[in-house]
Each structure stands twice: as C-alpha cells, then as structure tokens.
Write a protein that holds these residues in place. Structure first.
Motif, mmCIF file in Angstrom:
data_model
loop_
_atom_site.group_PDB
_atom_site.id
_atom_site.type_symbol
_atom_site.label_atom_id
_atom_site.label_comp_id
_atom_site.label_asym_id
_atom_site.label_seq_id
_atom_site.Cartn_x
_atom_site.Cartn_y
_atom_site.Cartn_z
ATOM 1 N N PHE A 1 36.066 -37.504 19.659
ATOM 2 C CA PHE A 1 35.094 -36.419 19.441
ATOM 3 C C PHE A 1 34.188 -36.684 18.239
ATOM 4 O O PHE A 1 33.112 -36.092 18.144
ATOM 5 C CB PHE A 1 35.825 -35.100 19.108
ATOM 6 N N ALA A 2 34.671 -37.483 17.254
ATOM 7 C CA ALA A 2 33.989 -37.554 15.957
ATOM 8 C C ALA A 2 32.522 -37.926 16.123
ATOM 9 O O ALA A 2 32.193 -38.935 16.756
ATOM 10 C CB ALA A 2 34.675 -38.573 15.050
ATOM 11 N N ASP B 1 37.293 -42.380 8.114
ATOM 12 C CA ASP B 1 35.941 -42.464 8.661
ATOM 13 C C ASP B 1 35.939 -43.486 9.807
ATOM 14 O O ASP B 1 36.416 -44.616 9.621
ATOM 15 C CB ASP B 1 35.009 -42.920 7.517
ATOM 16 N N ALA C 1 31.178 -30.469 8.717
ATOM 17 C CA ALA C 1 31.574 -29.790 9.965
ATOM 18 C C ALA C 1 33.077 -29.819 10.209
ATOM 19 O O ALA C 1 33.582 -29.067 11.044
ATOM 20 C CB ALA C 1 30.861 -30.430 11.160
ATOM 21 N N THR D 1 26.974 -42.839 12.285
ATOM 22 C CA THR D 1 28.260 -42.292 12.752
ATOM 23 C C THR D 1 28.430 -42.470 14.260
ATOM 24 O O THR D 1 29.453 -42.966 14.736
ATOM 25 C CB THR D 1 28.351 -40.783 12.405
ATOM 26 N N GLY E 1 36.933 -30.637 13.910
ATOM 27 C CA GLY E 1 35.674 -29.968 14.251
ATOM 28 C C GLY E 1 35.917 -28.887 15.307
ATOM 29 O O GLY E 1 37.062 -28.522 15.594
ATOM 30 N N TYR F 1 19.675 -37.151 17.678
ATOM 31 C CA TYR F 1 21.082 -36.913 18.041
ATOM 32 C C TYR F 1 21.364 -37.429 19.452
ATOM 33 O O TYR F 1 22.302 -38.209 19.668
ATOM 34 C CB TYR F 1 21.412 -35.407 17.962
ATOM 35 N N SER G 1 28.213 -29.925 29.035
ATOM 36 C CA SER G 1 27.128 -29.028 28.630
ATOM 37 C C SER G 1 27.527 -28.263 27.367
ATOM 38 O O SER G 1 28.577 -28.526 26.773
ATOM 39 C CB SER G 1 26.834 -28.065 29.777
ATOM 40 N N ILE H 1 35.138 -28.509 18.898
ATOM 41 C CA ILE H 1 35.792 -28.771 20.199
ATOM 42 C C ILE H 1 37.105 -29.505 19.960
ATOM 43 O O ILE H 1 38.122 -29.221 20.616
ATOM 44 C CB ILE H 1 34.878 -29.601 21.132
ATOM 45 N N GLY H 2 37.094 -30.443 18.994
ATOM 46 C CA GLY H 2 38.295 -31.224 18.709
ATOM 47 C C GLY H 2 39.481 -30.349 18.333
ATOM 48 O O GLY H 2 40.588 -30.538 18.847
HETATM 49 P P1 NAD Z 1 31.535 -30.729 15.172
HETATM 50 O O1 NAD Z 1 30.299 -31.069 14.424
HETATM 51 O O2 NAD Z 1 32.053 -29.334 15.127
HETATM 52 O O3 NAD Z 1 32.737 -31.684 14.703
HETATM 53 C C1 NAD Z 1 32.563 -33.047 14.464
HETATM 54 C C2 NAD Z 1 33.825 -33.568 13.773
HETATM 55 O O4 NAD Z 1 33.683 -34.978 13.586
HETATM 56 C C3 NAD Z 1 34.064 -32.948 12.379
HETATM 57 O O5 NAD Z 1 35.426 -32.596 12.233
HETATM 58 C C4 NAD Z 1 33.679 -34.071 11.427
HETATM 59 O O6 NAD Z 1 34.378 -34.024 10.184
HETATM 60 C C5 NAD Z 1 34.068 -35.301 12.244
HETATM 61 N N1 NAD Z 1 33.329 -36.504 11.827
HETATM 62 C C6 NAD Z 1 31.984 -36.627 11.639
HETATM 63 N N2 NAD Z 1 31.689 -37.870 11.223
HETATM 64 C C7 NAD Z 1 32.861 -38.558 11.167
HETATM 65 C C8 NAD Z 1 33.204 -39.884 10.826
HETATM 66 N N3 NAD Z 1 32.276 -40.784 10.441
HETATM 67 N N4 NAD Z 1 34.489 -40.263 10.912
HETATM 68 C C9 NAD Z 1 35.459 -39.370 11.279
HETATM 69 N N5 NAD Z 1 35.191 -38.091 11.584
HETATM 70 C C10 NAD Z 1 33.903 -37.683 11.538
HETATM 71 O O7 NAD Z 1 31.257 -31.188 16.662
HETATM 72 P P2 NAD Z 1 31.625 -30.494 18.069
HETATM 73 O O8 NAD Z 1 30.589 -29.509 18.408
HETATM 74 O O9 NAD Z 1 33.054 -30.124 18.066
HETATM 75 O O10 NAD Z 1 31.394 -31.752 19.024
HETATM 76 C C11 NAD Z 1 32.429 -32.712 19.199
HETATM 77 C C12 NAD Z 1 31.941 -33.797 20.136
HETATM 78 O O11 NAD Z 1 31.540 -33.224 21.370
HETATM 79 C C13 NAD Z 1 30.722 -34.560 19.619
HETATM 80 O O12 NAD Z 1 30.878 -35.917 19.954
HETATM 81 C C14 NAD Z 1 29.554 -33.959 20.373
HETATM 82 O O13 NAD Z 1 28.516 -34.902 20.525
HETATM 83 C C15 NAD Z 1 30.202 -33.605 21.697
HETATM 84 N N6 NAD Z 1 29.627 -32.467 22.454
HETATM 85 C C16 NAD Z 1 29.459 -31.245 21.855
HETATM 86 C C17 NAD Z 1 29.013 -30.166 22.622
HETATM 87 C C18 NAD Z 1 28.832 -28.798 22.013
HETATM 88 O O14 NAD Z 1 28.329 -27.891 22.693
HETATM 89 N N7 NAD Z 1 29.236 -28.546 20.773
HETATM 90 C C19 NAD Z 1 28.741 -30.332 23.970
HETATM 91 C C20 NAD Z 1 28.903 -31.601 24.549
HETATM 92 C C21 NAD Z 1 29.370 -32.637 23.768
#
Ligand code: NAD
Ligand code: DAU
Length: 344
Positions: free
Chosen positions: A88-89, A66, A47, A107, A21, A157, A185, A23-24
């Motif tokens: 991160f997932a 998963d 995603a 999830t 994803g 969420y 944030s 951030i990951g």
């Molecule tokens: P994203 O949606 O871009 O990526 C999520 C990833 O998780 C994807 O690669 C997806 O395939 C994987 N995923 C989803 N369900 C899954 C499952 N059941 N098993 C395995 N993999 C699974 O998310 P992001 O924006 O990169 O956010 C990553 C993390 O950071 C999340 O936990 C989110 O809550 C947290 N976060 C995000 C932000 C932001 O601004 N984007 C800010 C703070 C925290």
C-alpha cells in the motif's frame, strides 16, 4: 470467507507496506481478524499514524522503515519471513502531487522498484500491488474503465502510480514474479486522512466552516467502502492469478456536489456552507469502474451500500474527534493554507 490451501490465513505471515495509512490500517485489522499474522512496514510520513492501529496487538508486528531503503526492506523481510506482501505504501494525494511532485516519483516509482526487487530476492510467493483507477485517466459521460483501458494518467500522482504498475508488470513478465495488480476506485471510511474529500467535508461541516468544492462540482467518482476493498484484497491474495490486473469498484458513481450536499443533509447543516473554489488543474472529470473480472473470476462482491457506509463514516468521525484533532496541527494546517488559501 473461503480460501484455497496455499494462502489459508492460519499461520500465514503477511508483510504490509503502508499499513499505518488509511486503507492499509483497515486492511490490517481485517487480515488479523481473519487469522493472518501481519508485519507492518511503514515510514510514518504525515499520512501514517500509529493511532490508526491502536488496539491491534495480537499476531502483529510494526517496523518503521522506508520502502526506498533496500537494506531496511531486506532486514525487515529477513526478520519477519512473510509468504506474501501487500504493497500500500505510497504518496496518495493528488493535490499534494501538484504542489510537490518529486516525492511521488521517489516513493511510488523508486520505492516500489526497491521493494519488489528485495521481494524477488527473498522469494516472496505472492505480491499484491495496490494501484488505482487513476492510472486510466479520465472518462467522458459514458463508458467504464476495464483492465484493457489504456494507461493515460493525468496528475503527477497518477503518473507515478502508472509507472509503478509498469515496473511491477515487468517483474511478472521478466522474472515470473508472482505479482497481482489491483486498481480500485475511491475508498471512504474510518481513518481516512482529512485532506481527502469525504473526511474533509465531514470535519468542515462539523465545525460550521465553508466546504470547498472544486470547479463546478460536477466531477464524478465511484465510491467503495474501505472494508469492501479489504475483502477484495484478501480474495486477490488467496485466488488472484499472478501477472493479472483486477479492477475493483462498487458501481457507485456520485457527483462531488451531490456527496457534499448529502453529507450536509445527514449532519443537519445548511447547504449555504458550500463554497465553490478554483478547480484542481487537469481535474479528471469522471472515474467509473468495470469490476466484472474480479467478481466473475475471484467470486468477490462488495457488501456495504453507500447509504449505510456514509452514515457509518460520518458517525465514526463524529465519535473520533480526538483522532482528527491530533492531525489538525502544524503540517496539516500548512498544507491546507497552501492548497486552498489563494483560491478561497
Ligand atoms: P495514505 O496516504 O493514507 O497512506 C499511505 C501510507 O504509506 C502511510 O502510512 C505512509 O506513512 C506510508 N508511506 C508513505 N511513503 C512511504 C515510504 N517511502 N515507505 C514506507 N511507507 C510509506 O494512503 P491510502 O489512501 O491508504 O492509500 C493506500 C494505497 O492505496 C496507495 O498506494 C494508493 O495509491 C492506493 N489507492 C488509494 C485509494 C483511495 O481512495 N484512498 C484508491 C485506490 C488506490
Ligand atoms: O480513484 C482513486 C483515487 O482516489 C486514489 O488513487 C487516490 O489516492 C485518492 O486520493 C482518490 O483521488 P481523488 O483525487 O479522486 O480524491 P480526493 O478525495 O482528493 O477528491 C475527490 C474529488 O473531490 C475530486 O474530484 C476532487 C474533489 N475535491 C477534493 C477536495 C479535497 C473537492 O471538490 N474539494 C476538495 O477540497
């Protein structure tokens, strides 16, 4: 970056859920650059995108799986023998959680529970839970979220992320499981899925399409460049105290409408492209992070100014059209239609 001995990068194996994803994948590049070996465990939902990891080959392994599937998690942990897990997932988009909340609980809550139980059984030495500032709910015009702010989530969420935090905290308290929770944030930067504000607006502007701003556009978010979050995660891995929560932020508050105007100005596009649309239900008014704890206790500081980060991000999207063109297909268009069409 200085490290302590326990999690010195060389030879340390990390297991990164959701590493395909936004951030990951940025974190995976940073961790590998710093000398870690990485296994990404990702279900590749809408995603997750292997193109986010293009060119990442050395000290890297990918497992499609998963986090709700205990056996798949167990096997992957057994095969990759990591010392630490960065989790991160998740389902990550607020608007999707309003259209279809159930998968968020499945999830984010159940998946986290299955994963952490397998990690406990496997004897993982450090577990970094990637939470969010949204668990604190909404702020008025003053004040900041601290680690002591009550959990008061608004969207499905945010509720699912708050619930997952409680599961993780219970493991730290009950079993002494070495988990650290990070609440960050809003991130921005390369590889962010174009359902989120900044990439959506850049792409719409580039196509001379209307830029949909929710409500009055006065909602405030506190923006951090994704690589700065990456360095905070490495700090938490190396020095974070098990059982602790750390807020992460860049002290960079912006009203949505001002960000949208800035993007249009930077891209030399007319402000007349802005269109106000129906507000998100229960739209949190303001997020703002007090990150003094991680700065003081772990010696972390963000490095990227917003001026530089937003310029880099616009440039990245403009030079990676193929990346987002590949995404703008069936599932994405269907989602966009559902979320925006009735309101525009
Ligand atoms: P994203 O949606 O871009 O990526 C999520 C990833 O998780 C994807 O690669 C997806 O395939 C994987 N995923 C989803 N369900 C899954 C499952 N059941 N098993 C395995 N993999 C699974 O998310 P992001 O924006 O990169 O956010 C990553 C993390 O950071 C999340 O936990 C989110 O809550 C947290 N976060 C995000 C932000 C932001 O601004 N984007 C800010 C703070 C925290
Ligand atoms: O604060 C951290 C959170 O930031 C993360 O936990 C989430 O995973 C991440 O998606 C993000 O949530 P937000 O709801 O703040 O981000 P989003 O990009 O969806 O929206 C940012 C702001 O912009 C919000 O006030 C809603 C507004 N917005 C968003 C979109 C997509 C619009 O005005 N128009 C839009 O089309």
């Amino acid at each position: 970056m200085t490290t302590n001995d326990k999690f010195a990068p060389e030879g340390t194996r990390l297991f990164v859920t959701g590493g395909a994803g936004f951030i990951g994948s940025n974190f995976v590049r940073l961790a590998i650059e710093n000398g870690f070996n990485v296994t990404v465990f990702d279900a590749l939902t809408y995603a997750g995108n292997m193109e986010n990891l293009a060119g990442v080959e050395e000290r890297f392994r990918f497992v499609r799986g998963d986090i709700r599937d205990a056996e798949a998690v167990r096997n992957a942990l057994r095969e990759s023998e990591p010392r630490a897990v960065i989790h991160f997932a998740a389902e990550s988009h607020v608007d999707r959680s309003i259209l279809g909340p159930k998968i968020f609980t499945e999830t984010n809550v159940l998946g986290t529970h299955v994963l952490i139980e397998e990690c406990r059984q496997a004897g993982i030495e450090k577990f970094i839970h990637i939470s969010t500032d949204e668990v604190y709910g909404s702020l008025g015009s003053t004040g900041l979220f601290t680690e002591e702010s009550p959990l008061d989530p608004t969207s499905p969420y945010a509720a699912s992320k708050a619930a997952s935090d409680l599961v993780v905290q219970s493991y730290a308290k009950t079993y002494g499981f070495p988990a650290v929770i990070l609440r960050c944030s809003n991130n921005y930067g390369p590889f962010q899925f174009p359902e989120k504000l900044i990439p959506l607006m850049i792409i719409k502007a580039s196509n001379d399409e209307k830029l949909p701003v929710y409500g009055d556009g006065q909602n405030i978010r506190d923006w951090i460049y994704v690589m700065d979050y990456g360095t905070a995660i490495l700090r938490a891995l190396e020095r974070g105290t098990p059982g602790e929560v750390y807020n992460v932020g860049s002290s960079n508050e912006w009203k949505n409408i001002d960000i949208v105007r800035l993007i249009l100005e930077e891209m030399d596009k007319p402000l007349s492209l802005i269109t106000y649309v129906k507000d998100r239900p229960a739209h949190d008014r303001r997020y703002a992070i007090d990150s003094s704890k991680i700065r003081r206790d772990l010696g972390w500081e963000p490095e990227t100014t917003f001026e530089k980060g937003i310029r880099q991000t616009i440039d990245w999207y403009m030079t990676h059209r193929q990346w987002w063109n590949n995404i703008m297909t069936g599932e994405y268009l269907e989602y966009y239609e559902k979320n925006y069409k009735p309101k525009l």
